[in-house]
Enzyme design. Structure first.
Site, PDB file in Angstrom:
ATOM      1  N   ASN A  12       3.749   7.534   0.714  1.00 14.64           N
ATOM      2  CA  ASN A  12       2.816   7.556  -0.428  1.00 14.64           C
ATOM      3  C   ASN A  12       1.551   8.357  -0.147  1.00 14.64           C
ATOM      4  O   ASN A  12       0.957   8.920  -1.049  1.00 14.64           O
ATOM      5  CB  ASN A  12       2.483   6.128  -0.891  1.00 14.64           C
ATOM      6  N   GLU A  55      -0.475  -1.619   9.252  1.00 17.98           N
ATOM      7  CA  GLU A  55      -1.101  -1.583   7.925  1.00 17.98           C
ATOM      8  C   GLU A  55       0.002  -1.875   6.928  1.00 17.98           C
ATOM      9  O   GLU A  55       0.875  -1.029   6.706  1.00 17.98           O
ATOM     10  CB  GLU A  55      -1.702  -0.202   7.648  1.00 17.98           C
ATOM     11  N   CYS A  63      -1.034   1.086  -1.180  1.00 15.51           N
ATOM     12  CA  CYS A  63      -1.208  -0.306  -0.699  1.00 15.51           C
ATOM     13  C   CYS A  63      -2.464  -0.875  -1.283  1.00 15.51           C
ATOM     14  O   CYS A  63      -2.659  -2.086  -1.265  1.00 15.51           O
ATOM     15  CB  CYS A  63      -1.298  -0.452   0.804  1.00 15.51           C
ATOM     16  N   GLU A 122      -7.858   1.184  10.859  1.00 11.84           N
ATOM     17  CA  GLU A 122      -7.745   2.625  11.092  1.00 11.84           C
ATOM     18  C   GLU A 122      -9.024   3.296  10.626  1.00 11.84           C
ATOM     19  O   GLU A 122      -9.793   2.733   9.859  1.00 11.84           O
ATOM     20  CB  GLU A 122      -6.564   3.179  10.295  1.00 11.84           C
TER      21      GLU A 122
HETATM   22  C1  UN1 Z   1      -2.461   3.537   1.141  1.00 10.68           C
HETATM   23  O1  UN1 Z   1      -2.112   3.346  -0.014  1.00 10.68           O
HETATM   24  O2  UN1 Z   1      -1.737   3.180   2.073  1.00 10.68           O
HETATM   25  O3  UN1 Z   1      -8.086   3.958  -0.605  1.00 10.68           O
HETATM   26  C2  UN1 Z   1      -3.687   4.251   1.532  1.00 10.68           C
HETATM   27  C3  UN1 Z   1      -7.129   4.593  -1.027  1.00 10.68           C
HETATM   28  C4  UN1 Z   1      -6.658   5.802  -0.250  1.00 10.68           C
HETATM   29  C5  UN1 Z   1      -5.750   5.400   0.833  1.00 10.68           C
HETATM   30  C6  UN1 Z   1      -4.614   4.532   0.408  1.00 10.68           C
HETATM   31  N1  UN1 Z   1      -7.793   6.500   0.274  1.00 10.68           N
HETATM   32  O4  UN1 Z   1      -6.524   4.267  -2.029  1.00 10.68           O
END
Ligand code: UN1
Length: 505
Positions: free
Chosen positions: A165, A263, A297, A473
């Site tokens: 993603n 994560e 996420c 991270e």
């Molecule tokens: C993710 O979906 O694993 O804060 C990372 C955010 C992005 C990173 C998402 N800068 O939505």
């Protein structure tokens, strides 16, 4: 090859073929097998043919990494930084091309893939600076004529296993800090986005990273990922993906007491109080629920709204969602691209069925949006309750659930009532309520008057509960996942000094 070649077979024959990168050489898999990377917006379009690697390839990659590690570990950190900076600048100069490749390979719209590459650029520049930053502390000793210092040391071979993603941003959060710390890496990208991963590795090669410091092995989780995780020569694993996969990896890694950064999933929420700026909250909800087709996420799949403003909020959200154009992310007027693959599409639709069965009220969407690719309409359910599966399980698609509450305390109870804790947001103009929410939200990241997505690389990223295992991270702590501390005592008194005993002398 038979005369009756399917169109996919034909395209596969014509598509460019990509290789693994092991010990500084581009090589084919020992398996002799390949798999295709396809375009989720045009499901029959094969973009490239990739190596379906096996345990032999993984072995070679680990060997190459082991071999490169001593030389890289002894390379001065500022020199490592120069290479990382060069890679970041190359990413910057190729940003547009990389964004287009990424949109074709994983579907999100161009402005978002540009953002994804930008995160990698930011991380590269930021991590390069670690080369000239302090890497330890000087701490007073309780004894005279004794110097106490700490220093960070690399772990050795690190496995970076990454999702599709954010196929450039997330590998960059891992690879830049890992190599800056002096480790050697074996990189196993998601099988839905191996081409963009290859482009990242090509850049590191061109930037002058010595062979073996970064190795690329494409292939399945079972044939590549598991083999990497089980190998005792791999000292650390950095994984981003589902909670189920994370638990599986943790079990294996735990047997060898390996360093492991996870994560994992999220069930993020936006809380909207009755004093909030409703149009602003709707802007945020729309972006957080349907940006990247909800496949972050950090996506907001729960919208916890004070019932006094629920109708206004839902009406406006529905009106705005109806205007979103779903389609190929390369088209300038597309607002939302496809989901990643057929399995993801089916899963999103299955949750629509689940939502209906649970008597959530379907307000918008809930259906497929075209047959050329894996398209789904932005979907909004209302009248959600915290015991619903829709409110508990990660959907990872363009589907969100509005959940009415009667006050802040109930909102926080609902917000905290999942197994996850990555990103939470609150919209309110009441400072007291905002601070109370910041304090009570069980979440790695909290936003006030901003959506749940949009983390910046100079801050730590990660979550609590089943979202991870305590690691973060990026940010100032980016090296923690990839280093051990070495504590050094230097006694220049010329005699035996016993700590805790000779302290009065
Ligand atoms: C993710 O979906 O694993 O804060 C990372 C955010 C992005 C990173 C998402 N800068 O939505």
């Amino acid at each position: 090859m038979s005369q009756t070649m399917t169109s996919e077979q034909k395209q596969k024959t014509e598509a460019k073929s990509y290789k693994n990168y092991i010990g500084g050489r581009w090589v084919e898999s020992k398996s002799g097998k390949t798999f295709s990377s396809t375009n989720p917006a045009h499901k029959d379009q094969v973009l490239g043919v990739m190596q379906a690697s096996n345990a032999d390839d993984v072995n070679q990659a680990i060997e190459a990494a082991q071999k490169a590690f001593p030389g890289w570990r002894h390379t001065p950190a500022p020199a490592r930084g120069e290479i990382c900076l060069k890679a970041a600048l190359m990413l910057e100069s190729r940003k547009e091309d990389l964004a287009r490749i990424m949109t074709q390979e994983m579907g999100k719209v161009l402005k978002e893939t540009r953002g994804d590459v930008q995160e990698a650029i930011d991380m590269g520049k930021y991590a390069a600076g670690f080369g000239r930053q302090p890497h330890g502390e000087t701490v007073p000793s309780e004894l005279r004529n004794k110097l106490c210092i700490t220093e960070r040391v690399p772990l050795g071979v690190i496995a970076c296993i990454t999702p599709w993603n954010f196929p450039m941003a997330i590998p960059s959060w891992k690879i830049f800090p890992a190599v800056m710390a002096g480790n050697a890496v074996v990189f196993k990208p998601a099988s839905d986005t191996p081409i963009i991963a290859t482009k990242l590795v090509e850049i590191f090669e061109e930037a002058g990273l010595p062979g073996g410091v970064l190795n690329l092995v494409t292939g399945s989780g079972a044939d590549v990922g598991d083999v990497l995780v089980k190998d005792p020569r791999v000292a650390g694993i950095s994984f981003t993906g589902s909670t189920a996969a994370g638990k599986h990896i943790a079990e294996i890694a735990g047997r060898n007491l390996k360093r492991l950064g996870l994560e994992l999933g999220g069930k993020n929420c936006i809380v909207v109080l009755d004093d909030a700026d409703i149009p602003l909250a709707v802007d945020g909800a729309l972006w957080a629920a349907f940006g990247t087709s909800g496949q972050r996420c950090t996506a907001a799949s729960r919208l916890i709204v004070d019932q006094k403003v629920q109708k206004d909020f839902v009406d406006l959200l529905q009106e705005r969602a109806a205007k979103l154009k779903v389609g190929d992310g390369l088209q300038a007027d597309t607002d939302m691209g496809p989901v990643i693959n057929e399995g993801a599409l089916k899963k999103v639709h299955e949750y629509t069925e689940i939502g209906k069965r649970e008597h959530a009220r379907l307000v918008h969407g809930g259906d497929f949006a075209g047959s050329d690719g894996w398209f789904y309409r932005p979907t909004i359910f209302a009248d959600g309750r915290k015991d619903m599966r829709m409110a508990q399980e990660e959907i990872f698609g363009p589907s969100t659930l509005v959940m009415p509450v009667s006050n802040l305390d109930e909102a926080l109870d609902v917000a905290n009532s999942t197994q996850y804790g990555l990103s939470m947001s609150i919209y309110t103009n009441d400072l007291r309520k905002a601070f109370h929410a910041i304090e009570e939200m069980q979440s790695g990241i909290v936003y006030v008057n901003a959506p749940t997505i949009g983390a910046e690389i100079q801050l730590p990223f990660g979550g609590v509960k089943n979202t991870g295992n305590g690691h973060r991270e990026a940010g100032t702590v980016a090296l923690d996942e990839f280093t051990e501390w070495k504590t050094i005592y230097i006694d220049y008194s010329g005699r035996l000094q016993r700590a805790q005993i000779d302290t009065g002398e």
